[in-house]
Design an enzyme around this catalytic site. Sequence first.
Site, mmCIF file in Angstrom:
data_model
loop_
_atom_site.group_PDB
_atom_site.id
_atom_site.type_symbol
_atom_site.label_atom_id
_atom_site.label_comp_id
_atom_site.label_asym_id
_atom_site.label_seq_id
_atom_site.Cartn_x
_atom_site.Cartn_y
_atom_site.Cartn_z
ATOM 1 N N GLU A 247 0.988 -1.066 -0.023
ATOM 2 C CA GLU A 247 -0.002 -0.207 -0.198
ATOM 3 C C GLU A 247 0.874 1.287 0.016
ATOM 4 O O GLU A 247 1.480 1.566 1.004
ATOM 5 C CB GLU A 247 -0.604 0.064 1.274
ATOM 6 C CG GLU A 247 -2.024 -1.214 1.283
ATOM 7 C CD GLU A 247 -3.067 -0.892 0.554
ATOM 8 O OE1 GLU A 247 -3.000 -0.099 -0.370
ATOM 9 O OE2 GLU A 247 -3.971 -1.843 0.402
ATOM 10 N N CYS A 281 -2.599 9.657 2.528
ATOM 11 C CA CYS A 281 -2.081 8.840 1.182
ATOM 12 C C CYS A 281 -3.283 9.119 0.185
ATOM 13 O O CYS A 281 -3.027 9.305 -0.880
ATOM 14 C CB CYS A 281 -2.077 7.508 1.162
ATOM 15 S SG CYS A 281 -3.356 6.436 1.998
#
Length: 529
Positions: A247, A281
Amino acid sequence: MTDIITTTGFRTVTARNPATGEVLRKFECATPGQVYQAVDSARAAQKTWAATDVNARKEILHAFIRELHARKSEVAVLISRETGKPLAEALVTEVVVALDAADFLLRELPRFLRPERVGHANPMMKARRSYLLREAYGVVGVISPWNYPFSIPAVDVLNALMCGNGVVLKPSEFTPLIALKLKELFDAAGLPAGLLRVIIGDGLTGASLTQAPPEHLVDKLIFTGSVSTGKRIARAAAENLLPVVLELGGKDPMIVLEDANLETATSAAVWGAFMNAGQTCLSVERCYVHRSLFDNFVKRCVEKTSQLRVRPKDGGEYDVGPLIHAGQADIVDKQVQEAVAAGAKIECGGRRLDELGMNYYTPTVITGINSSLRLMCEETFGPVLPIIPFDNDDEAISMANDSEFGLAASVWTGDLARGEALARRIQAGAVMVNDVITSFGISEAPHGGVKSSGMGRTHGRAGLGEMVRLKYVDADRMGGVAKAWWFGYGDGYLSQMEGFADFMFSSSIIQRLQGGWRSIGAYFRKGRV
Ligand code: NAD
């Protein structure tokens, strides 16, 4: 034996309050030997755990929810202290996200772990009882970042444990205390000893987890962090064929069409860019606005940004806190200054707030940016909202896709069907129409990216799927009958198989029926071994 490895290393990590610089606690980094020992003991504990039934695991989930809910303020305060984010964000984007993920598991786990029947269309396979089992990997390593130091590891650890795995968690060196709090909550919920191990340390400590000798290596790794570390981990994992989920970073575009609601879209842009001081993010890092709305959009964003309260020196209530450390503020400042030197216009902000400390940066709205600049190509991870005009949908999609990243994106419009049609054209792991970032907090939604934003998924059923090995079991009820495709090759065999292929796949009904007869006849005539 303690489940928390923090001692006897040579390097240290320090938990600080980034708002004040106050040292909260110092830790020695775990040594490689301690990391291996953590994996070994999690593996030993996992053997019994893997045999527990879903109800026993659900009891722990219930207890975890009870414990976290009861201590939500204490946890949020610690998150806020160790990251500098506002208490409200700590509660909503960390504690509530973890609670919701645990609640999702309560509902989903029994269904997910139940054997799944596999049906067969092929008549030769009809006599089989076939199904899929989802079996624990063994020990799952979780390496996590500092920006969501509670919700990211909490979801990964919950998913891994509930699927029957042991877990070794290596949190960010900037946020070890929150990881220890997570461990404390699991202990209080009655998780068997040894099953969850926390190793404190820096990047090298993380590397000990991914580059361990095979006998001490985890069976799967869930990594969340930067692209550069992700690539390093992928290289190390390749050596041992260690399965990994990566990720990684993002550069999420927000596309505002001409029929969007200006007030809602500007509020979303400001929240999406400045929430957690832009260190998300899924932050809005590129905002593309239809030219007909552009001037008003910029004006409203500037007005709304000017109302945000940056954390004052003496604390109190605020909307935007510090960056995690001065290095992060340097990256942000360099990108902004480079854009200004290339002709970009600062609409508001655009400077460090040294009077508050080295980690502070003003929420910044910026226009007139060249798309080749680092501000538009690299992850900024700070409170900067670049706004760029476009003239038509094709141009907006082309600009949105012109990035090495592909984590998430958003489209803003009064016409949902148009928004959804554009969503299909955006290269990203998730696209929201008329919302930003929220997909991370929707427990059913898979989270993960495409391109350099990573591979694999966390969250939702897809995230659970990463925590298990799929096993296909096939039990033939006609075990006493030799299979038609076994040895005994020759003319009879070929005739039988040709007939079968005609029966299954011919476009002519007549040929299908003839093929069926031919195949059955040949089966009984065929010689066998
Ligand atoms: P980072 O890559 O510096 O560190 C992440 C973790 O990896 C830390 O625990 C660190 O100690 C560890 N690590 C560092 N080097 C290692 C190595 N060689 N081997 C093993 N472990 C190692 O990232 P960060 O600065 O902590 O986090 C910010 C980044 O994370 C941003 O790029 C952000 O976009 C990304 N992020 C992605 C997601 C997502 O879900 N896609 C979520 C949050 C953050």
